[in-house]
Design an enzyme around this catalytic site. Sequence first.
Site, PDB file in Angstrom:
ATOM      1  N   ASP A  36      55.736  75.934  -6.247  1.00 36.30           N
ATOM      2  CA  ASP A  36      55.924  77.060  -5.375  1.00 36.30           C
ATOM      3  C   ASP A  36      55.001  77.545  -4.483  1.00 36.30           C
ATOM      4  OD1 ASP A  36      58.499  77.134  -6.358  1.00 36.30           O
ATOM      5  OD2 ASP A  36      58.180  78.825  -7.838  1.00 36.30           O
ATOM      6  N   HIS A 240      29.096  64.452   1.942  1.00 35.12           N
ATOM      7  CA  HIS A 240      30.246  65.257   1.978  1.00 35.12           C
ATOM      8  C   HIS A 240      30.572  66.252   0.802  1.00 35.12           C
ATOM      9  CE1 HIS A 240      32.580  62.430   4.768  1.00 35.12           C
ATOM     10  NE2 HIS A 240      31.670  63.322   5.521  1.00 35.12           N
ATOM     11  N   ASP A 257      26.933  72.730   7.059  1.00 37.03           N
ATOM     12  CA  ASP A 257      27.743  71.969   7.955  1.00 37.03           C
ATOM     13  C   ASP A 257      29.155  72.759   7.909  1.00 37.03           C
ATOM     14  OD1 ASP A 257      29.171  70.324   9.319  1.00 37.03           O
ATOM     15  OD2 ASP A 257      28.613  68.528   8.315  1.00 37.03           O
ATOM     16  N   ASP A 268      31.563  72.120  15.101  1.00 38.19           N
ATOM     17  CA  ASP A 268      31.129  71.400  13.970  1.00 38.19           C
ATOM     18  C   ASP A 268      29.695  71.465  13.980  1.00 38.19           C
ATOM     19  OD1 ASP A 268      30.548  69.335  12.183  1.00 38.19           O
ATOM     20  OD2 ASP A 268      31.399  67.823  13.087  1.00 38.19           O
ATOM     21  N   HIS A 347      24.483  57.306   8.391  1.00 39.11           N
ATOM     22  CA  HIS A 347      25.727  57.737   9.249  1.00 39.11           C
ATOM     23  C   HIS A 347      25.129  57.243  10.595  1.00 39.11           C
ATOM     24  CE1 HIS A 347      23.967  61.851  10.274  1.00 39.11           C
ATOM     25  NE2 HIS A 347      23.718  61.881   9.030  1.00 39.11           N
ATOM     26  N   HIS A 351      30.403  61.744  16.709  1.00 39.41           N
ATOM     27  CA  HIS A 351      31.684  61.469  16.860  1.00 39.41           C
ATOM     28  C   HIS A 351      32.118  62.432  18.074  1.00 39.41           C
ATOM     29  CE1 HIS A 351      32.395  65.258  14.407  1.00 39.41           C
ATOM     30  NE2 HIS A 351      31.313  64.759  13.623  1.00 39.41           N
ATOM     31  N   HIS A 358      36.775  65.014  13.624  1.00 39.62           N
ATOM     32  CA  HIS A 358      36.670  63.673  13.845  1.00 39.62           C
ATOM     33  C   HIS A 358      37.662  63.360  14.630  1.00 39.62           C
ATOM     34  CE1 HIS A 358      33.938  62.800   9.977  1.00 39.62           C
ATOM     35  NE2 HIS A 358      33.574  63.572  10.859  1.00 39.62           N
ATOM     36  N   GLU A 381      24.184  64.504  15.829  1.00 37.64           N
ATOM     37  CA  GLU A 381      23.884  64.947  14.378  1.00 37.64           C
ATOM     38  C   GLU A 381      23.208  64.089  13.737  1.00 37.64           C
ATOM     39  OE1 GLU A 381      27.129  64.961  11.778  1.00 37.64           O
ATOM     40  OE2 GLU A 381      28.575  64.609  13.287  1.00 37.64           O
ATOM     41  N   TYR A 385      18.091  61.703   4.796  1.00 38.85           N
ATOM     42  CA  TYR A 385      18.390  62.088   3.262  1.00 38.85           C
ATOM     43  C   TYR A 385      17.749  61.130   2.363  1.00 38.85           C
ATOM     44  CZ  TYR A 385      22.087  63.416   6.389  1.00 38.85           C
ATOM     45  OH  TYR A 385      22.987  64.032   7.498  1.00 38.85           O
ATOM     46  N   ARG A 403      19.996  67.455   7.961  1.00 43.64           N
ATOM     47  CA  ARG A 403      20.805  67.337   9.353  1.00 43.64           C
ATOM     48  C   ARG A 403      20.885  68.269  10.314  1.00 43.64           C
ATOM     49  NH1 ARG A 403      25.081  65.648   6.792  1.00 43.64           N
ATOM     50  NH2 ARG A 403      26.342  67.500   6.880  1.00 43.64           N
ATOM     51  N   GLU A 405      22.983  69.193  13.692  1.00 46.63           N
ATOM     52  CA  GLU A 405      24.197  68.922  14.368  1.00 46.63           C
ATOM     53  C   GLU A 405      24.496  69.845  15.536  1.00 46.63           C
ATOM     54  OE1 GLU A 405      27.601  68.769  12.001  1.00 46.63           O
ATOM     55  OE2 GLU A 405      28.766  67.054  13.527  1.00 46.63           O
TER      56      GLU A 405
HETATM   57  N1  GLY Z   1      31.437  67.925   9.338  1.00 50.78           N
HETATM   58  C1  GLY Z   1      31.650  66.558   9.301  1.00 50.78           C
HETATM   59  C2  GLY Z   1      30.878  66.040  10.167  1.00 50.78           C
HETATM   60  O1  GLY Z   1      29.892  66.176  10.559  1.00 50.78           O
HETATM   61  O2  GLY Z   1      31.065  64.810  10.864  1.00 50.78           O
HETATM   62 MN    MN Z   2      29.399  68.336  10.798  1.00 49.65          MN
HETATM   63 MN    MN Z   3      29.855  65.904  12.882  1.00 55.38          MN
END
Ligand code: GLY
Ligand code: MN
Ligand code: MN
Length: 435
Positions: A36, A240, A257, A268, A347, A351, A358, A381, A385, A403, A405
């Site tokens: 529900d 993540h 983030d 972002d 990474h 993006h 994304h 970004e 790490y 990071r 970004e």
């Molecule tokens: N928050 C996801 C990224 O930075 O791609």
């Molecule tokens: Mn991010």
């Molecule tokens: Mn990002």
Amino acid sequence: MKQREFKKRRQALMQRIGKGNIAIIASASSAVRNRDVHYPFRQDSDFYYLTGFNEADALAVFIPGRQQGEYVLFCREFDATKALWEGAHAGLEGATSQYGADDAFPIDDLDEILPGMLENKAKVFYPMGKNGELDHKLLDWINHIRKQSRTGVTAPGELVSLEHIVHEMRLFKSAEEIKLMRRAAEISAQAHVRAMQYCQPGVHEFEVEAELIHHFMRSGLRAVAYPSIVAGGKNACVLHYTENADKLRKGDLLLIDAGAECDHYAADITRTFPVSGKFSEPQRLLYQLVLDAQEAALAEIAPGIAWNKAHEASVEVLTKGLVELGLLKGRVKKLIKDEKYKQFYMHRIGHWLGMDVHDVGDYKIKDEWRLLEPGMVLTVEPGLYVAADCETVDKQWRGIGIRIEDDVLVTADGYEVLTAAVPKTIEAIESVMRS
Ligand code: GLY
Ligand code: MN
Ligand code: MN
């Protein structure tokens, strides 16, 4: 977003579909969380982009040149009881009067009405494989038309990806879209500053998350663009990490983030700063390296420059710096060729950013990295790490995750950082945290 903007998009789409063809796209469905209880509804980005219609159980049909109207919306009929329990919904009347549909039908009558619209069309533009039930229905409807060929009707002979057209449109942001993205960026930037000021040893990661969300909502933005990452110490090395459950410790860094969504457009932002307000020496050295990599990457953002250049610039700066600091050993060129940096930078530089965090749009065209053009929005970004159990490096570096970004709009003569209001130099961060 004004209705005028959605109408412009539909007209552009009709042009691309062409007369004699048809396009079909379904809304998102409401998803059950537990008995529900439903997850907060988030409309499908492509569907919203074309319709501005924010309900589940809807399907839009575009038929360029159709006499009785080119834009048909199937949706829920207005139901007074439903309105009382669950809130307002447009109904067929609202679909045409408020949302600009030329024609509206009950979603429950889809099986009776849509097959007729498919008759004698050459191509069906459709997001294939996204909705299994609708995929099956569509094939059933087409087969049903095929069986009637002796009566003179023809069935569509081609299924074409609708997404490719819509995603190419979405990649280039209009002035209206940039306005919304600026607002998402501005409020998210303020929230990051607040989080820096709020942060201190002993508070939980989720308390910092609450501070962010508090600011988003009090500023009028109810939804986050994605679950916030609030990662103290070595949690920052989990890319993540969203548990946000640990207590923050003196001497650790905190990586946040997080971004809000403004009328379906995302911000972002990532910042990394010391929990107790002052960087230690190893933290300072790695942080400055990531910041240098970001600056080198930003210098590669301008119309006509290939998307990949920013990534290559970040790889070069980071690898060189890692050698200088002793985390990598060997010749920089060879380390880059062998992708040794990937142990610490796994990474890519960023993006596309838009309605989806994304966001959609091709990164390559015919195997070549795409050239940047004005109106594109992307993140920049870089990160480093160093896993807590990384035995190949000196102890002082272990468990540090960083990071930085920002969200960047490509302009006619370069770029504009939409998220520049959050401090990122070491001095500026330490100064904000003292205040
Ligand atoms: N928050 C996801 C990224 O930075 O791609
Ligand atoms: Mn991010
Ligand atoms: Mn990002």
